[in-house]
Enzyme design. Structure first.
Site, mmCIF file in Angstrom:
data_model
loop_
_atom_site.group_PDB
_atom_site.id
_atom_site.type_symbol
_atom_site.label_atom_id
_atom_site.label_comp_id
_atom_site.label_asym_id
_atom_site.label_seq_id
_atom_site.Cartn_x
_atom_site.Cartn_y
_atom_site.Cartn_z
ATOM 1 N N ASP A 8 -11.512 -27.617 35.881
ATOM 2 C CA ASP A 8 -11.986 -26.374 35.260
ATOM 3 C C ASP A 8 -10.849 -25.464 34.807
ATOM 4 O O ASP A 8 -11.018 -24.247 34.722
ATOM 5 C CB ASP A 8 -12.871 -25.598 36.253
ATOM 6 N N LYS A 30 -14.849 -33.910 37.885
ATOM 7 C CA LYS A 30 -15.949 -33.235 37.190
ATOM 8 C C LYS A 30 -15.442 -32.585 35.909
ATOM 9 O O LYS A 30 -14.500 -31.797 35.935
ATOM 10 C CB LYS A 30 -16.587 -32.169 38.085
ATOM 11 N N LYS A 61 -25.432 -30.134 32.364
ATOM 12 C CA LYS A 61 -26.715 -29.505 32.721
ATOM 13 C C LYS A 61 -27.681 -29.434 31.535
ATOM 14 O O LYS A 61 -28.108 -28.352 31.130
ATOM 15 C CB LYS A 61 -26.489 -28.102 33.301
ATOM 16 N N LEU A 62 -28.063 -30.581 31.015
ATOM 17 C CA LEU A 62 -28.968 -30.608 29.860
ATOM 18 C C LEU A 62 -30.282 -29.885 30.160
ATOM 19 O O LEU A 62 -30.861 -30.041 31.231
ATOM 20 C CB LEU A 62 -29.286 -32.052 29.464
ATOM 21 N N TYR A 63 -30.740 -29.098 29.171
ATOM 22 C CA TYR A 63 -32.002 -28.369 29.323
ATOM 23 C C TYR A 63 -32.594 -28.161 27.934
ATOM 24 O O TYR A 63 -32.099 -27.347 27.169
ATOM 25 C CB TYR A 63 -31.739 -27.024 30.009
ATOM 26 N N PRO A 66 -38.237 -32.636 26.030
ATOM 27 C CA PRO A 66 -37.992 -33.999 26.522
ATOM 28 C C PRO A 66 -37.255 -34.925 25.562
ATOM 29 O O PRO A 66 -36.302 -35.604 25.965
ATOM 30 C CB PRO A 66 -39.410 -34.511 26.826
#
Length: 227
Positions: A8, A30, A61-63, A66
């Site tokens: 990060d 990550k 963090k896919l959102y 569908p």
């Protein structure tokens, strides 16, 4: 329990330097939104060039709806990463769509569902969901399990509760780990290694305590010794 180190840092050079300093360890790395948006697919290739045995967790963090999530998941699977995540709150249909799509690959990545972000405290969470963190995390985890996902992202405090209602083999990955009691920073629900072990956590994500250290490799060595 396995260690996942968060890349990060503010630049690709710093992240690659950190990866190089840890090339002799059997760990996960990550790659989050900032690093991936800035440095893209090339960054993933450069990590593998440092050590082909590094495992990559793509933390995007896919959102979305569908089909859009399934399309994105397919593209992620093509990248050759070993694990990525989606939001459980996108719903069971979205989670099932993602799994159907990635299972077409010969070596599909692990897919985890984010339950409740560890930056939330109870009061903040209730103001949005009108429910407790524990209840909602368990609900999201159960839906992810039923949708066929490999595990969830949760805090240490929900890990054993989630395994109790799913399976011992259902993966729990926990951010907000301060291995030896370091400062929490912007995380609210943090814990140390001993509590993570007690709560049956499978993966711990550690960022600042490693990359802000004078000798990151030394800290990683110490963490691995304590896992």
């Amino acid at each position: 329990m396995q260690l996942c180190v968060a890349l990060d840092l503010p630049s690709i050079e710093e992240n690659l330097s950190l990866a190089k300093s840890l090339k002799n360890y059997d760990i996960w790395l990550k790659v989050g939104l900032r690093s991936y948006i800035r440095d893209g697919k090339e960054f993933l290739k450069q990590i593998k060039q440092i050590n082909p045995n590094f495992h990559i967790f793509l933390d995007l963090k896919l959102y979305d709806i569908p089909n859009t999530m399934a399309d994105a998941a397919e593209e992620i699977a093509k990248l050759g990463v070993e694990m990525f995540n989606i939001h459980a709150s996108a719903g069971k249909e979205a989670m099932q769509s993602v799994m159907q799509r990635v299972q077409k690959f010969q070596n599909p990545p692990l897919v985890l569902a984010v339950t409740v972000l560890t930056s939330f405290n109870e009061e903040q969470f209730r103001s949005i969901y009108n429910d407790s963190i524990e209840n909602k995390a368990k609900q999201f985890a159960k839906e992810a399990y039923e949708a066929g996902l490999d595990g969830v992202v949760c805090s240490v405090y929900e890990s054993d509760l989630i395994k109790n209602i799913t399976s011992d083999t259902f993966i729990t990955l926990t951010p907000g780990i301060r291995p030896f009691g370091e400062s929490a920073g912007d995380q609210k629900r943090v814990a140390d290694i001993n509590l993570a072990k007690e709560k049956k956590v499978d993966f711990i994500v550690v960022g600042r305590p490693i990359y802000q250290a004078n000798n990151p490799a030394e800290v990683v060595e110490k963490i691995l010794t304590n896992l």
